[in-house]
Design a protein around this motif. Structure first.
Motif, short mmCIF file in Angstrom:
data_model
loop_
_atom_site.label_atom_id
_atom_site.label_comp_id
_atom_site.label_asym_id
_atom_site.label_seq_id
_atom_site.Cartn_x
_atom_site.Cartn_y
_atom_site.Cartn_z
N ARG A 35 -3.82 9.82 -2.30
CA ARG A 35 -3.80 8.74 -3.29
C ARG A 35 -3.26 7.48 -2.62
O ARG A 35 -2.32 7.52 -1.84
CB ARG A 35 -2.92 9.10 -4.48
N LEU A 36 -3.89 6.36 -2.96
CA LEU A 36 -3.43 5.05 -2.51
C LEU A 36 -3.21 4.19 -3.75
O LEU A 36 -4.09 4.09 -4.61
CB LEU A 36 -4.47 4.39 -1.61
N LYS A 37 -2.01 3.60 -3.84
CA LYS A 37 -1.72 2.65 -4.90
C LYS A 37 -1.53 1.28 -4.25
O LYS A 37 -0.79 1.15 -3.27
CB LYS A 37 -0.46 3.05 -5.67
N VAL A 38 -2.22 0.29 -4.82
CA VAL A 38 -2.20 -1.07 -4.27
C VAL A 38 -1.60 -2.01 -5.31
O VAL A 38 -2.05 -2.04 -6.46
CB VAL A 38 -3.63 -1.54 -3.91
N LYS A 55 4.41 13.96 0.34
CA LYS A 55 5.11 12.92 1.12
C LYS A 55 4.46 11.58 0.84
O LYS A 55 3.27 11.49 0.55
CB LYS A 55 5.08 13.24 2.61
N GLN A 56 5.28 10.52 0.99
CA GLN A 56 4.79 9.18 0.71
C GLN A 56 5.10 8.24 1.85
O GLN A 56 6.03 8.47 2.63
CB GLN A 56 5.42 8.65 -0.59
N ARG A 57 4.31 7.15 1.91
CA ARG A 57 4.50 6.12 2.93
C ARG A 57 4.09 4.78 2.33
O ARG A 57 3.12 4.71 1.58
CB ARG A 57 3.64 6.41 4.15
N ARG A 58 4.84 3.74 2.64
CA ARG A 58 4.50 2.39 2.17
C ARG A 58 4.21 1.49 3.35
O ARG A 58 4.95 1.49 4.34
CB ARG A 58 5.64 1.80 1.35
N LEU A 79 0.86 -1.18 0.00
CA LEU A 79 0.00 0.00 0.00
C LEU A 79 0.89 1.23 0.00
O LEU A 79 1.60 1.50 0.98
CB LEU A 79 -0.91 0.00 1.23
N ASP A 80 0.88 1.98 -1.09
CA ASP A 80 1.69 3.19 -1.22
C ASP A 80 0.78 4.41 -1.14
O ASP A 80 -0.07 4.61 -2.02
CB ASP A 80 2.45 3.19 -2.54
N PHE A 81 0.95 5.19 -0.08
CA PHE A 81 0.15 6.40 0.15
C PHE A 81 0.91 7.62 -0.32
O PHE A 81 2.11 7.74 -0.06
CB PHE A 81 -0.14 6.57 1.65
N THR A 82 0.20 8.54 -0.96
CA THR A 82 0.75 9.85 -1.28
C THR A 82 -0.15 10.88 -0.61
O THR A 82 -1.36 10.91 -0.83
CB THR A 82 0.80 10.10 -2.80
N PHE A 83 0.46 11.73 0.21
CA PHE A 83 -0.26 12.76 0.94
C PHE A 83 -0.37 14.02 0.09
O PHE A 83 0.38 14.19 -0.88
CB PHE A 83 0.48 13.07 2.25
N PRO A 84 -1.29 14.94 0.44
CA PRO A 84 -1.45 16.17 -0.34
C PRO A 84 -0.17 17.00 -0.47
O PRO A 84 0.01 17.71 -1.45
CB PRO A 84 -2.54 16.94 0.41
#
Length: 160
Positions: A131-134, A86-89, A78-83
């Motif tokens: 945004r969430l990329k799965v 910044k990103q978090r996996r 799960l790859d999150f992109t914040f407004p």
């Protein structure tokens, strides 16, 4: 004088509808996976806007697969992109069946649906578009048997 049967029908239908409605999800979408398999490089992407930072949320992943899915679990990246960019996996381990091979999900025929919670009762740090990329994290590539992957964001039931 007897009441109009049509009016009674519509009144009853309206009451049933109002009684069955809960909160609608903030975001709820699903992406169909190609029948020739889910490749690890094929990410499912979901976007949503957060306006109210005072609300608490629950985030869930919806998984649909057929009875030919060869495993009892599914690993997702799960790859999150914040407004703010910044990103978090995160890695999510989804248990789909018990030790005897019985599916935990629900469904009819050979299609099984699972709703897997991965964040409960949390607050977003900033307003804006997320945004969430799965992507799948399984060794088999392409991964066969997964038919749909989805994302659902709703107001937390714990905060109500």
């Amino acid at each position: 004088m007897l009441p109009n049967p049509k009016a009674i029908f519509y009144l009853t239908l309206g009451l049933v509808f109002l009684n069955s409605c809960g909160d609608f999800p903030i975001s709820n979408s699903s992406i169909e996976i190609e029948p020739d398999g889910w490749y690890a490089i094929d990410v499912a992407s979901f976007d949503w806007d957060i306006v109210d930072l005072d609300l608490k949320y629950d985030a869930l992943i919806d998984i649909r697969h057929n009875s030919d899915y060869p495993y009892s679990n599914l690993y997702l990246f799960l790859d999150f992109t914040f407004p703010n960019g910044k990103q978090r996996r995160d890695t999510l381990a989804c248990e789909l069946a018990d030790e005897r091979g019985r599916w935990y999900g629900s469904g009819m025929g050979d299609i099984i649906d699972h709703r897997v919670s991965f964040q409960e009762n949390f607050e977003f740090p900033i307003q804006g578009k997320y945004r969430l990329k799965v992507a799948h994290g399984m060794r088999q590539d392409p991964l066969m048997g997964v038919t749909d992957i989805g994302f659902r964001l709703e107001k937390s039931q714990m905060s109500q």
